[in-house]
Scaffold this active site. Structure first.
Site, PDB file in Angstrom:
ATOM      1  N   SER A 189     -31.277 -36.513  68.401  1.00  0.00           N
ATOM      2  CA  SER A 189     -32.722 -37.466  68.028  1.00  0.00           C
ATOM      3  C   SER A 189     -32.804 -37.304  69.712  1.00  0.00           C
ATOM      4  CB  SER A 189     -32.136 -39.065  68.458  1.00  0.00           C
ATOM      5  OG  SER A 189     -31.246 -39.316  66.550  1.00  0.00           O
ATOM      6  N   GLU A 248     -23.805 -31.864  71.190  1.00  0.00           N
ATOM      7  CA  GLU A 248     -24.772 -32.673  70.131  1.00  0.00           C
ATOM      8  C   GLU A 248     -23.260 -33.784  69.478  1.00  0.00           C
ATOM      9  OE1 GLU A 248     -28.099 -30.165  68.508  1.00  0.00           O
ATOM     10  OE2 GLU A 248     -26.039 -30.004  66.890  1.00  0.00           O
ATOM     11  N   ASN A 251     -33.709 -26.576  65.788  1.00  0.00           N
ATOM     12  CA  ASN A 251     -33.184 -26.361  64.632  1.00  0.00           C
ATOM     13  C   ASN A 251     -33.729 -27.315  63.020  1.00  0.00           C
ATOM     14  OD1 ASN A 251     -30.672 -26.062  62.761  1.00  0.00           O
ATOM     15  ND2 ASN A 251     -30.019 -27.675  63.900  1.00  0.00           N
ATOM     16  N   TRP A 252     -35.212 -26.167  62.552  1.00  0.00           N
ATOM     17  CA  TRP A 252     -35.165 -26.032  61.500  1.00  0.00           C
ATOM     18  C   TRP A 252     -34.395 -27.058  60.065  1.00  0.00           C
ATOM     19  CZ3 TRP A 252     -39.920 -22.290  60.668  1.00  0.00           C
ATOM     20  CH2 TRP A 252     -40.847 -22.623  61.963  1.00  0.00           C
ATOM     21  N   LYS A 253     -33.105 -25.917  60.451  1.00  0.00           N
ATOM     22  CA  LYS A 253     -32.058 -26.885  59.098  1.00  0.00           C
ATOM     23  C   LYS A 253     -32.590 -26.604  58.210  1.00  0.00           C
ATOM     24  CE  LYS A 253     -30.262 -30.691  62.159  1.00  0.00           C
ATOM     25  NZ  LYS A 253     -29.653 -31.800  62.813  1.00  0.00           N
ATOM     26  N   GLU A 285     -22.750 -29.791  61.003  1.00  0.00           N
ATOM     27  CA  GLU A 285     -23.415 -30.628  60.151  1.00  0.00           C
ATOM     28  C   GLU A 285     -22.426 -28.770  59.087  1.00  0.00           C
ATOM     29  OE1 GLU A 285     -27.616 -29.849  60.395  1.00  0.00           O
ATOM     30  OE2 GLU A 285     -27.241 -31.971  61.037  1.00  0.00           O
ATOM     31  N   GLY A 306     -29.694 -36.636  63.329  1.00  0.00           N
ATOM     32  CA  GLY A 306     -30.987 -37.665  62.339  1.00  0.00           C
ATOM     33  C   GLY A 306     -30.825 -39.285  62.758  1.00  0.00           C
ATOM     34  N   HIS A 336     -22.397 -25.599  64.192  1.00  0.00           N
ATOM     35  CA  HIS A 336     -23.500 -26.940  64.213  1.00  0.00           C
ATOM     36  C   HIS A 336     -22.431 -28.068  63.417  1.00  0.00           C
ATOM     37  CE1 HIS A 336     -26.322 -30.068  63.391  1.00  0.00           C
ATOM     38  NE2 HIS A 336     -27.033 -29.900  64.197  1.00  0.00           N
ATOM     39  N   GLY A 354     -33.418 -31.109  66.303  1.00  0.00           N
ATOM     40  CA  GLY A 354     -33.656 -30.959  64.831  1.00  0.00           C
ATOM     41  C   GLY A 354     -35.279 -31.298  64.289  1.00  0.00           C
ATOM     42  N   GLY A 355     -35.077 -32.778  63.826  1.00  0.00           N
ATOM     43  CA  GLY A 355     -36.344 -33.774  63.483  1.00  0.00           C
ATOM     44  C   GLY A 355     -37.752 -32.978  63.600  1.00  0.00           C
TER      45      GLY A 355
HETATM   46  P1  13P Z   1     -32.434 -34.482  65.066  1.00  0.00           P
HETATM   47  O1  13P Z   1     -32.789 -33.894  66.223  1.00  0.00           O
HETATM   48  O2  13P Z   1     -32.735 -34.627  64.213  1.00  0.00           O
HETATM   49  O3  13P Z   1     -30.902 -35.529  65.550  1.00  0.00           O
HETATM   50  O4  13P Z   1     -30.934 -33.375  65.387  1.00  0.00           O
HETATM   51  C1  13P Z   1     -30.206 -32.779  66.208  1.00  0.00           C
HETATM   52  C2  13P Z   1     -29.731 -31.509  65.645  1.00  0.00           C
HETATM   53  O5  13P Z   1     -28.715 -31.534  64.734  1.00  0.00           O
HETATM   54  C3  13P Z   1     -29.922 -30.391  66.165  1.00  0.00           C
HETATM   55  O6  13P Z   1     -29.203 -29.185  65.643  1.00  0.00           O
END
Ligand code: 13P
Length: 257
Positions: free
Chosen positions: A215, A169, A9-11, A99, A175, A97, A236-237
């Site tokens: 993470s 999640e 997930n590149w956000k 967020e 993050g 998600h 994510g990251g």
């Molecule tokens: P991180 O891997 O950056 O913690 O993000 C997780 C996430 O929200 C994937 O959708």
């Protein structure tokens, strides 16, 4: 046997030009020793460019979107319909998600409408659920996540649910560099699977894939993936770095010699 599923997930990262560079590098270095299903979920503005590279290089990577609206068309300024994603060659779509729930007011009811709309358009949803730190510390995490699950699945029938991926999640792990322990993550994934059995049936609960997200990094993926009820990761990251993403896809399976 559930096929492991690793999705990035590149956000809100990468212009379409940066996405092209990323995909070219990914294609150059790509390997997938565990034969995982792999998807990248770029921002909407990069979907088309990423799809062009996947197709022209025959890369075995699926395309996912990060969100969509549940209506097909109309006066919904700024929104993107399931049909629009489908026409771009999108296969997966992340829905609900944390967020989106936290910053854009998404609710379980809205998530269920979107999941239904995705299935009606032959898109495969990756539906996110997970508790906040406050809820985890109150000892009510499982109860909260089970309620989320039930409410988000309203209207989803047996035929569709097998194509649903659930991403557990925990918000406090996203993050933050703070991963749930593999045991805690697995316990919740197992609880989710049992709830699916209760709502649907055992067969479906054994087919449905449950990812962990929060993470996930090259150093912790193998332990997570070797747990009984974690079938993949929503990353994510670490999915923004080609080398890290490839290392995650190629985690060490305990059955390897
Ligand atoms: P991180 O891997 O950056 O913690 O993000 C997780 C996430 O929200 C994937 O959708």
């Amino acid at each position: 046997m559930r096929k492991p599923f690793i999705a990035g997930n590149w956000k809100m990262n990468m212009t379409h030009l940066e996405a092209v560079n990323f995909m070219q590098d990914l294609e150059y270095k790509y390997k997938n020793k565990n034969n995982c299903e792999v998807a990248v979920c770029p921002p909407a503005t990069a979907l088309k460019s990423v799809k062009t590279i996947i197709d022209s290089d025959n890369l075995e990577v699926k395309l996912g979107a990060q969100n969509m609206y549940y209506e097909s068309r109309g006066a919904f300024t700024g929104e993107i319909s399931p049909e629009m994603l489908k026409a771009l060659g999108v296969e997966y779509v992340i829905i609900g998600h944390s967020e989106r729930r936290q910053y854009f007011g998404e609710t379980n009811k809205g998530v269920s409408r979107k999941v239904n709309a995705a299935f009606n358009t032959d898109l495969k949803p990756i539906m996110c659920i997970g508790e906040s730190l406050k809820i985890r510390e109150s000892g009510k995490a499982e109860e909260f996540v089970m309620d989320q699950l039930k409410e988000c699945l309203v209207g989803i029938d047996e035929e569709d649910i097998v194509d649903l991926t659930i991403a557990y999640e925990p918000i406090w792990a996203i993050g933050t560099g703070r991963t749930a322990t593999s045991e805690d993550a697995n316990d919740m994934c197992l609880a989710i699977r049992r709830k699916i059995e209760e709502i649907y049936n055992k067969k479906i609960s054994e087919i449905i894939r449950i990812q962990y997200g929060g993470s996930v990094k090259p150093f912790n993926i193998s332990e997570l993936m070797n747990m009984s009820d974690i079938d993949g990761a929503l990353v994510g990251g670490a999915s923004l770095e080609v080398d890290d993403f490839i290392a995650i896809i190629n985690y060490q399976d305990s059955s390897d010699t």
